[in-house]
Design a protein around this motif. Structure first.
Motif, mmCIF file in Angstrom:
data_model
loop_
_atom_site.group_PDB
_atom_site.id
_atom_site.type_symbol
_atom_site.label_atom_id
_atom_site.label_comp_id
_atom_site.label_asym_id
_atom_site.label_seq_id
_atom_site.Cartn_x
_atom_site.Cartn_y
_atom_site.Cartn_z
ATOM 1 N N CYS A 293 0.840 -1.190 0.000
ATOM 2 C CA CYS A 293 0.000 0.000 0.000
ATOM 3 C C CYS A 293 0.883 1.251 0.000
ATOM 4 O O CYS A 293 2.080 1.176 0.277
ATOM 5 N N PRO A 294 0.337 2.423 -0.322
ATOM 6 C CA PRO A 294 1.175 3.592 -0.602
ATOM 7 C C PRO A 294 2.173 3.934 0.503
ATOM 8 O O PRO A 294 1.829 3.999 1.684
ATOM 9 N N VAL A 295 3.405 4.179 0.076
ATOM 10 C CA VAL A 295 4.459 4.647 0.979
ATOM 11 C C VAL A 295 5.012 5.988 0.500
ATOM 12 O O VAL A 295 6.058 6.438 0.937
ATOM 13 N N TYR A 296 4.296 6.636 -0.407
ATOM 14 C CA TYR A 296 4.717 7.918 -0.963
ATOM 15 C C TYR A 296 4.467 9.058 0.035
ATOM 16 O O TYR A 296 3.705 8.915 0.990
ATOM 17 N N ALA A 297 5.095 10.196 -0.234
ATOM 18 C CA ALA A 297 4.875 11.383 0.596
ATOM 19 C C ALA A 297 3.392 11.740 0.604
ATOM 20 O O ALA A 297 2.729 11.730 -0.436
ATOM 21 N N SER A 298 2.878 12.062 1.794
ATOM 22 C CA SER A 298 1.443 12.313 1.929
ATOM 23 C C SER A 298 1.160 13.046 3.227
ATOM 24 O O SER A 298 1.795 12.783 4.252
ATOM 25 N N PRO A 299 0.164 13.946 3.232
ATOM 26 C CA PRO A 299 -0.277 14.549 4.491
ATOM 27 C C PRO A 299 -1.163 13.616 5.315
ATOM 28 O O PRO A 299 -1.587 13.958 6.412
ATOM 29 N N ASN A 300 -1.465 12.440 4.764
ATOM 30 C CA ASN A 300 -2.195 11.393 5.484
ATOM 31 C C ASN A 300 -3.626 11.765 5.844
ATOM 32 O O ASN A 300 -4.144 11.344 6.881
ATOM 33 N N SER B 198 1.202 13.482 -2.091
ATOM 34 C CA SER B 198 1.716 14.827 -2.374
ATOM 35 C C SER B 198 2.990 14.787 -3.218
ATOM 36 O O SER B 198 3.402 15.822 -3.745
ATOM 37 N N ASP B 199 3.618 13.618 -3.338
ATOM 38 C CA ASP B 199 4.781 13.459 -4.220
ATOM 39 C C ASP B 199 4.905 11.982 -4.557
ATOM 40 O O ASP B 199 5.212 11.167 -3.690
ATOM 41 N N TYR B 200 4.662 11.651 -5.817
ATOM 42 C CA TYR B 200 4.675 10.254 -6.249
ATOM 43 C C TYR B 200 6.068 9.639 -6.253
ATOM 44 O O TYR B 200 6.196 8.419 -6.401
#
Length: 554
Positions: A52-59, A67-69
């Motif tokens: 599942c996503p581990v990319y930059a994110s404000p959650n 916020s950055d792929y």
């Protein structure tokens, strides 16, 4: 005959990183925590990990708002940690599939930040903007999946942007050629880093209907499903990113009918290699009501639905198989008996999952029979959908707190997001610190360490089941045949290829069940009970039997 693609013969395992294993004591699972458990996955027999996503994110939506792929979320680790995970998986013969969220981004992504600066911004058309309706309100009455209007007014330019999910998840505009060009380039850069494919979040929402915002578009997400240019976009993605590779493409496709799923996964000209449909996980939604209004889940309905997809995807389509994931209640609580017959029903469900035709996806913790959590108060929950639903249920719906909490406990996505239960140590052995969400209190009895020590545990059974599947071609390539479509509690089916035939008998009840003599006489390959009366299935008993091949001589 060419060998089957690798993704047709392996068993997949879904990891929700935030809840899997915390290596640094901050209460949040991370990449190094996953790395510490790779031997566990190898022993289980896993051939593919969906991360599942581990990319930059404000959650805002736990990582599904990116916020950055191309950056790793700092609480998960670094790109170097991700590379170590990739290499650790590959060294064990396990493929790595990344989650791609391309229907929407975070409102904190640089693309959206630029898009909202001005109507003539270079990235304005990378998102879906519309002027207010004549009355000054939203362009239409679409509703967000997470509750409330699907349009958010932005004062900087005096227009609304579309968000089918959270207002912090603006929908991307696939009509923009410049956007698609950049998206495909980003995907190719991940391919160059050595990934083995993508699972694509709500990928059948990417083409919005014509005339959006022109009025008369009642509803919400259902109006955006399987849009007019979806096939074109998927075909273009296939050409631009995946041509000439053996990468796997897995689509999450809510609301996709069987005929369309068969078309887009047709191996002769695939747009996707496989897809997750939602029909079986919608069976306990009360007709015409919200997902929170439940109706009893029945085995005949589940059997009819999954059998229709088993048979309907032939001869050229392919199924993704799942009973649970990060968005669904725990399988043993939903389809089984998480009380008296927890071990028996959990192993029966695992038998079903791993003997149907398709690529099976085990959700983390299902291999030890993890169950739903019944938190004491709404303040214990973390999921944005759940918290929005609470406000709606106790506000607009006017339900009392006890009734609303019962509904939340049954369907909340947080049922699947409590920490992985590694041991009876504090915090379920997940972390040395207080976890971001509390563990299920039953972890003291139900955990990996306890399962390792019990020869008849769900974990040991799952290992034996995966090993049997891997050495039995009929179980991953053979045809599915339903043998009794009417019995209220017995699910009896076969898997057969040119040389092998297996018969699977599943008792979906807490009573004893006689089986036909022709079934009782067959040799047992694997069962979730010790040997007993072959003519009787015990409560929640599962048997895999060796049957004569259809091509055998009389």
């Amino acid at each position: 005959m060419s060998p089957a693609p690798w993704w047709k013969t392996c068993v997949a395992y879904q990891i929700y990183p935030r809840s899997f294993c915390d290596s640094n004591g901050d209460g949040v699972g991370d990449l190094r925590g996953i790395i510490s458990k790779l031997d566990y996955l190898e022993r289980l027999g896993i051939g593919m990990v969906w991360l599942c996503p581990v990319y930059a994110s404000p959650n805002d939506d736990n990582g599904y708002d990116i916020s950055d792929y191309e950056a790793i979320q700092p609480e998960f680790g670094t790109l170097e940690d991700w590379i170590a995970l990739r290499d650790g998986l590959h060294a064990r013969g396990i493929r790595l599939v990344m989650d791609l969220v391309a229907n929407h981004s975070s409102d904190e992504h640089a693309w959206f930040v630029e898009s909202r600066t001005a109507k003539d911004s270079g990235k304005r058309d990378w998102y879906i903007w519309r002027p207010p309706a004549a009355d000054g309100g939203p362009p239409n009455d679409w509703q967000s999946v997470f509750g409330g209007p699907a349009w958010e007014f932005d004062g900087a330019t005096g227009e609304y942007y579309l968000h089918l999910f959270s207002k912090k998840q603006p929908d991307l505009n696939w009509e923009s050629t410049a956007f698609r060009t950049e998206l495909f380039a980003m995907m190719r850069r991940w391919v160059a880093l050595g990934i083995d494919g993508f699972r694509m979040d709500v990928i059948n929402l990417i083409s919005k209907p014509d005339g959006l915002g022109a009025g008369g578009n009642e509803g919400g997400m259902d109006r955006a499903l399987n849009g007019p240019r979806m096939r074109d976009y998927l075909a273009e993605m296939r050409r631009e990113v995946f041509a000439g590779t053996d990468l796997v493409t897995i689509g999450e496709t809510p609301g996709m009918r069987l005929e369309l799923a068969r078309e887009i996964t047709d191996e002769r000209a695939p747009m996707l290699d496989m897809q997750f449909h939602f029909e079986h996980v919608d069976l306990d939604h009360a007709p015409g009501a919200s997902k929170w209004d439940s109706t009893p889940m029945t085995m005949p309905a589940l059997r009819a639905t999954l059998s229709r997809w088993q048979e309907g995807m032939e001869p050229h389509g392919w199924n993704s198989l799942y009973l649970g994931n990060h968005d669904q209640p725990r399988a043993v609580s939903r389809y089984g008996d998480d009380g008296r017959y927890r071990r028996e029903s959990a192993t029966l469900l695992m038998t079903l999952l791993l003997t149907l035709k398709g690529t099976p996806f085990i959700y983390q913790g299902d291999e030890i029979g993890m169950a739903n959590v019944a938190f004491d108060a709404i303040t214990d929950y973390r999921d944005i959908e759940t918290l929005n639903a609470w406000r709606w249920l106790t506000g607009e719906r006017g339900l009392d707190a006890a009734t609303a909490l019962t509904m939340i406990r049954t369907k909340s996505r947080d049922n699947a997001r409590t920490p992985m239960q590694w041991s009876a140590a504090p915090n379920a052995g997940f972390s040395s610190a207080k976890p971001w969400i509390a563990p299920n209190p039953d972890y003291t009895a139900h955990n990996v360490a306890a399962a390792e020590a019990a020869p008849d545990s769900v974990l040991h059974y799952t290992r034996r089941l995966i090993a049997l599947r891997q050495r039995t071609p009929a179980l991953h390539g053979g045809q599915y045949g339903l043998l009794d479509a009417e019995h209220p509690t017995l699910w009896l089916f076969e898997r057969a290829d040119a040389t092998q035939r297996c018969l699977i008998a599943l008792n979906f009840s807490d009573g004893r069940l006689p089986v036909p003599s022709a079934v009782a006489s067959l040799p047992l390959r694997l069962g979730n009970y010790p040997p007993g009366d072959p003519a009787t299935l015990r409560p929640w008993e599962a048997r895999i039997l060796a049957a004569p091949s259809h091509r055998s001589a009389p």
